[in-house]
Each structure stands twice: as C-alpha cells, then as structure tokens.
Scaffold this motif. Sequence first.
Motif, PDB file in Angstrom:
ATOM      1  N   GLY A 256      15.690  33.942  -9.927  1.00  0.00           N
ATOM      2  CA  GLY A 256      15.205  33.067 -10.993  1.00  0.00           C
ATOM      3  C   GLY A 256      14.733  33.858 -12.205  1.00  0.00           C
ATOM      4  O   GLY A 256      15.018  33.486 -13.344  1.00  0.00           O
ATOM      5  N   GLU A 257      14.033  34.947 -11.957  1.00  0.00           N
ATOM      6  CA  GLU A 257      13.567  35.773 -13.066  1.00  0.00           C
ATOM      7  C   GLU A 257      14.747  36.414 -13.794  1.00  0.00           C
ATOM      8  O   GLU A 257      14.731  36.568 -15.009  1.00  0.00           O
ATOM      9  CB  GLU A 257      12.595  36.862 -12.574  1.00  0.00           C
ATOM     10  N   PHE A 258      15.768  36.756 -13.026  1.00  0.00           N
ATOM     11  CA  PHE A 258      16.983  37.302 -13.633  1.00  0.00           C
ATOM     12  C   PHE A 258      17.632  36.259 -14.540  1.00  0.00           C
ATOM     13  O   PHE A 258      18.071  36.563 -15.656  1.00  0.00           O
ATOM     14  CB  PHE A 258      17.954  37.736 -12.521  1.00  0.00           C
TER      15      PHE A 258
ATOM     16  N   HIS B  80       7.537  39.026 -20.479  1.00  0.00           N
ATOM     17  CA  HIS B  80       6.927  38.531 -19.236  1.00  0.00           C
ATOM     18  C   HIS B  80       7.971  38.442 -18.123  1.00  0.00           C
ATOM     19  O   HIS B  80       7.728  38.855 -17.001  1.00  0.00           O
ATOM     20  CB  HIS B  80       6.348  37.120 -19.434  1.00  0.00           C
ATOM     21  N   GLU B  81       9.137  37.873 -18.455  1.00  0.00           N
ATOM     22  CA  GLU B  81      10.161  37.662 -17.422  1.00  0.00           C
ATOM     23  C   GLU B  81      10.669  38.988 -16.872  1.00  0.00           C
ATOM     24  O   GLU B  81      10.972  39.103 -15.682  1.00  0.00           O
ATOM     25  CB  GLU B  81      11.332  36.825 -17.949  1.00  0.00           C
ATOM     26  N   LYS B  82      10.738  40.012 -17.741  1.00  0.00           N
ATOM     27  CA  LYS B  82      11.166  41.336 -17.259  1.00  0.00           C
ATOM     28  C   LYS B  82      10.144  41.903 -16.279  1.00  0.00           C
ATOM     29  O   LYS B  82      10.502  42.496 -15.263  1.00  0.00           O
ATOM     30  CB  LYS B  82      11.324  42.301 -18.435  1.00  0.00           C
ATOM     31  N   LYS B  83       8.881  41.688 -16.608  1.00  0.00           N
ATOM     32  CA  LYS B  83       7.817  42.165 -15.733  1.00  0.00           C
ATOM     33  C   LYS B  83       7.889  41.414 -14.386  1.00  0.00           C
ATOM     34  O   LYS B  83       7.790  42.019 -13.322  1.00  0.00           O
ATOM     35  CB  LYS B  83       6.462  41.912 -16.424  1.00  0.00           C
ATOM     36  N   HIS B  84       8.090  40.100 -14.450  1.00  0.00           N
ATOM     37  CA  HIS B  84       8.203  39.307 -13.218  1.00  0.00           C
ATOM     38  C   HIS B  84       9.379  39.791 -12.366  1.00  0.00           C
ATOM     39  O   HIS B  84       9.272  39.940 -11.156  1.00  0.00           O
ATOM     40  CB  HIS B  84       8.430  37.813 -13.532  1.00  0.00           C
ATOM     41  N   PHE B  85      10.511  40.008 -13.048  1.00  0.00           N
ATOM     42  CA  PHE B  85      11.711  40.463 -12.333  1.00  0.00           C
ATOM     43  C   PHE B  85      11.420  41.775 -11.610  1.00  0.00           C
ATOM     44  O   PHE B  85      11.747  41.931 -10.430  1.00  0.00           O
ATOM     45  CB  PHE B  85      12.885  40.632 -13.301  1.00  0.00           C
TER      46      PHE B  85
ATOM     47  N   ASP C  93       1.533  33.278 -16.311  1.00  0.00           N
ATOM     48  CA  ASP C  93       2.514  33.403 -17.397  1.00  0.00           C
ATOM     49  C   ASP C  93       3.401  32.158 -17.468  1.00  0.00           C
ATOM     50  O   ASP C  93       3.656  31.619 -18.545  1.00  0.00           O
ATOM     51  CB  ASP C  93       3.426  34.621 -17.186  1.00  0.00           C
ATOM     52  N   GLU C  94       3.877  31.704 -16.305  1.00  0.00           N
ATOM     53  CA  GLU C  94       4.786  30.557 -16.304  1.00  0.00           C
ATOM     54  C   GLU C  94       4.067  29.292 -16.787  1.00  0.00           C
ATOM     55  O   GLU C  94       4.655  28.466 -17.492  1.00  0.00           O
ATOM     56  CB  GLU C  94       5.404  30.309 -14.918  1.00  0.00           C
ATOM     57  N   GLU C  95       2.778  29.197 -16.444  1.00  0.00           N
ATOM     58  CA  GLU C  95       2.008  28.042 -16.919  1.00  0.00           C
ATOM     59  C   GLU C  95       1.870  28.079 -18.435  1.00  0.00           C
ATOM     60  O   GLU C  95       1.993  27.062 -19.116  1.00  0.00           O
ATOM     61  CB  GLU C  95       0.614  28.029 -16.263  1.00  0.00           C
TER      62      GLU C  95
HETATM   63 FE   LIG Z   1       9.104  34.396 -14.877  1.00  0.00          FE
END
Ligand SMILES: [Fe+2]
Length: 169
Positions: free
Chosen positions: A14-16, A46-51, A130-132
Amino acid sequence: MIEVERILRVDHAGEFGAINIYRSQLFVARYLYKDIVPKLEEMLGHEKKHFNTFDRILKSRNIRHCYALYFWAFGGITLGVLTALAGRKAIWVCTDSIESTVLHHLDWQLDFLSQHDTEAYDAVMSIKADEEEHQDFGQTHGSKSFVYKPIFWVVRQSTEFAIWLSTKL
Ligand SMILES: [Fe+2]
Ligand SMILES: [Fe+2]
C-alpha cells in the motif's frame, strides 16, 4: 504467524502504491498546480518513510513482498495521473478517499496486532498519525460536491480491490 505476515505485506504494498500516486500527481502538479507541490512533496516524504518502515521489517523477518507489488505501482500511477488531470480538488478527494479506506483497515490491524505482535503493532501505529493528517487535509481541501462523488467512489473501490487482492497474493 501467517496473518501478521499478510498485514505487513499489504501495508508495504500500500505504501508503495501511495508513493506512486503522489509521484504522478506531483508530475502533473509541477505543470498545472505549482502551489500544491510543497504539500504533495511533504506527503510523498511521509509515504517513503512508511514504506521503509515496512520494508525493513519484511527484510528482517525474511518475508517476501506482495506478488501484486507492481500492480500497486501501476494502479497508483493510473489513479495519480487521472485524479491530477481532473483538477486540484480531485487530488484531495483522492487522498481523502484512500486514507479513509486505509484508516479503516489500520484500525482492525492494530486491534489484531495488539494481541499478537508488538513490533508490527508499533510499525502500524507509527504511520497512523500521518495518514490521519493526510485524510484531514484531503477532506478540508477537497470538495463535497456531487461532481466529485464518482471519483471518491472509484478510488475507494480501487483501494479496497487492491487490498483484497494483496491478501490473496
Ligand atoms: Fe502511508
Ligand atoms: Fe498517506
């Protein structure tokens, strides 16, 4: 445990997908909506960090990534480009739609992981704020107009489908 692996794998995928959505929205925004570029860049960060968070756990536990990973990339690019071309409000409607769907899944994941896996629980917990924030921003900068309802709906269905598919693959 198989269910924990499944959760980590789908979140990783999902993060990808999210990275690919923001990248393609950024590509369009650099031409058409320069003012929202910094915000999109921040969210992409943020998404890169999550991934990376999920990528590290998968690797340390020798869990394979989702077979549908490249489908997520393709889907992300498609959703990103189409929503960006539909206008700047459509970008935020897309964010709102995805994140509200994702947050729903994160909640049951957290519920499950709290009883089964502390490290995985912490990982999911670390992305939630972050997603919130993304959803919140999407909701306030998008639109409630009926014109955007189909976009909201299509993005939600695509997200649900991708999540469903990734629990099988
Ligand atoms: Fe994310
Ligand atoms: Fe996000």
